[in-house]
Design a protein around this motif. Structure first.
Motif, short mmCIF file in Angstrom:
data_model
loop_
_atom_site.label_atom_id
_atom_site.label_comp_id
_atom_site.label_asym_id
_atom_site.label_seq_id
_atom_site.Cartn_x
_atom_site.Cartn_y
_atom_site.Cartn_z
N THR A 238 -33.08 38.41 -53.87
CA THR A 238 -32.13 39.50 -53.63
C THR A 238 -31.03 39.62 -54.68
O THR A 238 -30.36 40.65 -54.74
CB THR A 238 -31.44 39.30 -52.27
OG1 THR A 238 -30.69 38.07 -52.29
CG2 THR A 238 -32.44 39.27 -51.13
N HIS B 121 -23.89 36.67 -51.87
CA HIS B 121 -23.76 36.00 -50.58
C HIS B 121 -24.57 34.69 -50.56
O HIS B 121 -24.14 33.70 -49.98
CB HIS B 121 -24.22 36.91 -49.44
CG HIS B 121 -23.38 38.13 -49.31
ND1 HIS B 121 -23.72 39.32 -49.90
CD2 HIS B 121 -22.22 38.34 -48.66
CE1 HIS B 121 -22.79 40.21 -49.62
NE2 HIS B 121 -21.86 39.65 -48.87
N CYS B 122 -25.72 34.71 -51.19
CA CYS B 122 -26.55 33.50 -51.23
C CYS B 122 -25.86 32.39 -52.04
O CYS B 122 -25.96 31.22 -51.69
CB CYS B 122 -27.92 33.82 -51.83
SG CYS B 122 -28.87 34.95 -50.81
N SER C 219 -28.18 38.37 -54.54
CA SER C 219 -26.96 38.63 -53.78
C SER C 219 -25.97 37.49 -53.96
O SER C 219 -26.34 36.31 -53.94
CB SER C 219 -27.30 38.78 -52.29
OG SER C 219 -26.13 38.89 -51.54
N GLN D 184 -30.87 24.48 -48.76
CA GLN D 184 -30.55 24.83 -50.16
C GLN D 184 -31.75 25.51 -50.83
O GLN D 184 -31.58 26.46 -51.59
CB GLN D 184 -30.14 23.58 -50.95
CG GLN D 184 -28.77 23.08 -50.62
CD GLN D 184 -27.66 23.97 -51.19
OE1 GLN D 184 -27.82 25.16 -51.46
NE2 GLN D 184 -26.50 23.37 -51.36
N LEU E 256 -31.94 29.07 -49.56
CA LEU E 256 -30.88 29.88 -50.18
C LEU E 256 -31.22 30.20 -51.64
O LEU E 256 -30.93 31.30 -52.12
CB LEU E 256 -29.53 29.18 -50.06
CG LEU E 256 -28.95 29.13 -48.64
CD1 LEU E 256 -27.71 28.24 -48.61
CD2 LEU E 256 -28.61 30.53 -48.15
N MET F 110 -33.81 32.92 -51.56
CA MET F 110 -33.18 34.20 -51.20
C MET F 110 -32.37 34.76 -52.37
O MET F 110 -32.34 35.97 -52.58
CB MET F 110 -32.29 34.02 -49.97
CG MET F 110 -33.07 33.85 -48.68
SD MET F 110 -32.01 33.62 -47.26
CE MET F 110 -31.14 35.17 -47.22
N LEU F 111 -31.72 33.88 -53.14
CA LEU F 111 -30.97 34.33 -54.32
C LEU F 111 -31.92 34.93 -55.34
O LEU F 111 -31.63 35.99 -55.92
CB LEU F 111 -30.19 33.16 -54.93
CG LEU F 111 -29.43 33.47 -56.21
CD1 LEU F 111 -28.31 34.47 -55.93
CD2 LEU F 111 -28.87 32.21 -56.81
N LEU G 42 -23.02 31.04 -49.78
CA LEU G 42 -23.59 30.21 -48.73
C LEU G 42 -24.10 28.88 -49.27
O LEU G 42 -23.99 27.84 -48.63
CB LEU G 42 -24.71 30.96 -48.01
CG LEU G 42 -24.27 32.07 -47.08
CD1 LEU G 42 -25.48 32.85 -46.58
CD2 LEU G 42 -23.48 31.52 -45.92
N SER G 43 -24.65 28.90 -50.46
CA SER G 43 -25.15 27.67 -51.09
C SER G 43 -24.00 26.72 -51.40
O SER G 43 -24.11 25.51 -51.21
CB SER G 43 -25.93 28.00 -52.35
OG SER G 43 -26.41 26.83 -52.95
#
Length: 168
Positions: free
Chosen positions: A43, A47-48, A45, A33, A36, A39-40, A51-52
């Motif tokens: 980016t 997608h993050c 994104s 977590q 992620l 990464m959020l 995925l989270s």
């Protein structure tokens, strides 16, 4: 720290969710977590975020399943204590249930209505039936030169000859 890894390795071979496995699982999901989230932030994104959410759902379901399994084990242990079931009686009861199940793949007909006490009693009821007729080899009744009697080497020779003819 090394003691934790030793406990983790030993708990892998222990049936059921052990506290060491659950602790390692929770730490791993928390780290995922965090990754992620980073990464959020880096980016932006969607997608993050997805995925989270999936990670959080799986994390919750693993802990829920472990709690339910623990509750069932405790209820079983309480029932055994209440009924005074010993380990020997538990094995006999388990064997009786296995023999008594109607949905097994193997059908056994017993000549008495009672359940045998041991596996020897089951095997003494089974009758040996003598084989009927004679066994034949596969190639005996087929004419020579059929496709089923040809060996693989013969087939390869035919293919090789065909290839040579095409090359000419």
């Amino acid at each position: 720290m090394s003691a934790f890894f030793v406990e983790l390795w030993e708990s892998i071979f222990t049936p059921g969710p052990t506290p060491t496995i659950l602790r390692a699982t929770n730490v791993t999901f928390a780290a995922l977590q965090l990754v992620l989230l980073l990464m959020l932030a880096a980016t932006y994104s969607i997608h993050c975020v997805v995925l989270s959410v999936l990670c959080a759902g799986l994390w919750w379901s693993v802990n829920w399943f472990a709690a339910e399994l623990k509750a069932v084990q405790e209820a079983e242990r309480a029932r055994e204590e209440r009924e005074g079931v010993t380990a020997d009686n538990k094995d006999k009861e388990k064997r009786r249930r296995e023999l008594d199940t109607a949905d097994s793949d193997t059908e056994v007909e017993l000549d008495t209505g009672r359940i045998p006490a041991s596996a020897d009693a089951v095997s003494s009821v089974v009758e040996v039936v003598a084989p009927e007729g004679e066994l034949k080899k596969r190639g005996e009744d087929t004419p020579a030169g059929t496709q089923s009697s040809a060996s693989t080497e013969d087939e390869w020779e035919k293919v090789s000859e065909s290839e040579k003819e095409k090359d000419k």
